[in-house]
Motif scaffolding. Structure first.
Motif, PDB file in Angstrom:
ATOM      1  N   UNK A 257       0.838  -1.197   0.000  1.00  0.00           N
ATOM      2  CA  UNK A 257       0.000   0.000   0.000  1.00  0.00           C
ATOM      3  C   UNK A 257       0.868   1.239   0.000  1.00  0.00           C
ATOM      4  N   UNK A 258       1.082   1.816   1.157  1.00  0.00           N
ATOM      5  CA  UNK A 258       2.000   2.950   1.303  1.00  0.00           C
ATOM      6  C   UNK A 258       3.405   2.392   1.505  1.00  0.00           C
ATOM      7  N   UNK A 259       4.280   2.659   0.553  1.00  0.00           N
ATOM      8  CA  UNK A 259       5.629   2.087   0.581  1.00  0.00           C
ATOM      9  C   UNK A 259       6.594   3.036   1.277  1.00  0.00           C
ATOM     10  N   UNK A 260       7.394   2.492   2.203  1.00  0.00           N
ATOM     11  CA  UNK A 260       8.522   3.255   2.732  1.00  0.00           C
ATOM     12  C   UNK A 260       8.276   4.059   3.984  1.00  0.00           C
ATOM     13  N   UNK A 261       7.202   3.791   4.731  1.00  0.00           N
ATOM     14  CA  UNK A 261       7.105   4.378   6.062  1.00  0.00           C
ATOM     15  C   UNK A 261       8.104   3.663   6.959  1.00  0.00           C
ATOM     16  N   UNK A 262       8.836   4.410   7.770  1.00  0.00           N
ATOM     17  CA  UNK A 262       9.950   3.855   8.538  1.00  0.00           C
ATOM     18  C   UNK A 262       9.791   4.186  10.021  1.00  0.00           C
ATOM     19  N   UNK A 295      18.639   6.695   6.710  1.00  0.00           N
ATOM     20  CA  UNK A 295      18.927   6.539   5.283  1.00  0.00           C
ATOM     21  C   UNK A 295      17.671   6.139   4.522  1.00  0.00           C
ATOM     22  N   UNK A 296      16.898   5.209   5.066  1.00  0.00           N
ATOM     23  CA  UNK A 296      15.687   4.760   4.385  1.00  0.00           C
ATOM     24  C   UNK A 296      14.645   5.875   4.275  1.00  0.00           C
ATOM     25  N   UNK A 297      14.711   6.863   5.165  1.00  0.00           N
ATOM     26  CA  UNK A 297      13.786   7.999   5.091  1.00  0.00           C
ATOM     27  C   UNK A 297      14.250   9.062   4.089  1.00  0.00           C
ATOM     28  N   UNK A 305      12.998   2.797  -3.081  1.00  0.00           N
ATOM     29  CA  UNK A 305      11.970   1.905  -2.533  1.00  0.00           C
ATOM     30  C   UNK A 305      10.702   1.967  -3.371  1.00  0.00           C
ATOM     31  N   UNK A 306      10.286   3.179  -3.704  1.00  0.00           N
ATOM     32  CA  UNK A 306       9.067   3.330  -4.499  1.00  0.00           C
ATOM     33  C   UNK A 306       9.263   2.763  -5.903  1.00  0.00           C
ATOM     34  N   UNK A 307      10.456   2.968  -6.461  1.00  0.00           N
ATOM     35  CA  UNK A 307      10.734   2.442  -7.799  1.00  0.00           C
ATOM     36  C   UNK A 307      10.834   0.928  -7.828  1.00  0.00           C
ATOM     37  N   UNK A 308      11.157   0.320  -6.672  1.00  0.00           N
ATOM     38  CA  UNK A 308      11.273  -1.132  -6.621  1.00  0.00           C
ATOM     39  C   UNK A 308       9.962  -1.830  -6.342  1.00  0.00           C
ATOM     40  N   UNK A 309       8.915  -1.056  -6.052  1.00  0.00           N
ATOM     41  CA  UNK A 309       7.608  -1.655  -5.743  1.00  0.00           C
ATOM     42  C   UNK A 309       6.877  -2.035  -7.028  1.00  0.00           C
TER      43      UNK A 309
END
Length: 320
Positions: A257-262, A295-297, A305-309
């Motif tokens: 759904x929402x990708x990349x919340x950390x 870093x992930x943020x 991350x979004x491009x890999x989804x």
């Protein structure tokens, strides 16, 4: 001619009473719920004309009414201007945060420190320690599993099952050069060897009173987990997904759904679990969870991350 429907009342004040003055008092009393006692009805509330006519109004002289109205209008104008400025603050803070993260991960924030400390151990040596620790922990965990099954090894051939973590392909991914003494590493390289990156409970069932707290994507709140909103699962279901049970200190990331919340799991979440839309990674003892989470943020990592989804029914980031 303008008409109005029967659900509205019209008030036409007499000479010397400003309509805006009546409107301001109605708004004030409505917000303070002082008008509630005038309403009738259960399914739909009604304010009859007769009830409205009995409503009491403060009545200063006409010129004072106008002065008060002008003062209130001026204050409301200032209030709207302040709200407009405050409304822009979150976006400005977001951009500031991203610019700080970008500078941090370029090494700009510590350039002077590196110049004063040229003999600090380089990151590639740190990575060697992390990889050695990763293997050591994997072997300890694997040996414990074999022994628990009543199959203690008689030689070292079982150690051959260990899979070395993949190194990042700098050329393939177009990774930029690092600051002096830094190096690139894959997430897999930085994990503790006895716990793999994984997602959690697929079918949590109904929330259970006194059950095990379950973290969902909706529980991420500005880089933290909102402990007040957690639902629960039964201990039996959580036990089926023991691999994703938290100890505290894990990096949590939304992957559906929402990708990349950390967020980093706080210690009070030890024993809790995550659902399938959340993945968790437990870093090596040589790594700071906050560093990986930061870093992930960053905008650079978020774009990757979004491009890999992939999106079929819902956008999903494969944990591999």
């Amino acid at each position: 001619m303008v008409m109005f429907q029967k659900a509205l009342h019209r008030i036409r004040p007499k000479c010397g009473v400003e309509p805006h003055w009546i409107a301001l008092q109605l708004k004030l009393d409505a917000r303070a719920k002082r008008l509630d006692r005038l309403f009738t009805g259960s399914t739909i509330s009604h304010l009859t004309g007769e009830s409205l006519r009995s409503w009491k109004v403060f009545l200063p002289p006409t010129r004072e009414q106008r002065r008060i109205i002008a003062k209130i209008d001026g204050l409301q104008t200032k209030s709207r201007a302040v709200n407009d400025v405050l409304g822009a603050v979150p976006a400005l803070l977001g951009r500031l945060r991203q610019s700080i993260l970008a500078a941090a991960f370029r090494g700009d924030l510590t350039a002077d420190w590196r110049a004063r400390n040229p003999d600090v151990e380089p990151a590639d040596k740190l990575l060697e320690k992390i990889r050695a620790e990763r293997r050591r922990r994997w072997e300890a965990a694997e040996l414990a599993k074999l022994t628990a099954k009543g199959k203690p090894p008689t030689d070292d051939r079982w150690k051959e099952r260990y899979e070395e973590p993949a190194e990042p392909d700098i050329d393939q991914h177009g990774l930029p050069p690092m600051a002096p003494g830094w190096c690139w590493a894959s997430i897999d390289e930085l994990l503790a060897g006895d716990r793999s990156l994984c997602y959690g409970v697929v079918q949590p069932g109904e929330s259970v009173t006194g059950g095990i707290p379950l973290i969902r994507v909706c529980d991420f709140e500005r880089g933290r987990i909102d402990l007040a909103s957690l639902r629960t699962v039964s201990a039996e279901i959580s036990e089926e997904y023991s691999r994703s049970r938290l100890q505290g200190g894990e990096i949590l990331i939304s992957v559906v759904g929402t990708i990349g919340k950390i967020a980093v799991a706080p210690g009070e979440l030890a024993g809790a679990n995550i659902d399938r839309a959340v993945a968790q990674m437990y870093p090596s003892q040589h790594m700071q969870a906050f560093w990986i989470a930061s870093w992930l943020r960053s905008s650079a990592a978020q774009m990757r991350l979004d491009g890999g989804a992939r999106e079929v029914a819902r956008k999903t980031l494969n944990i591999d």
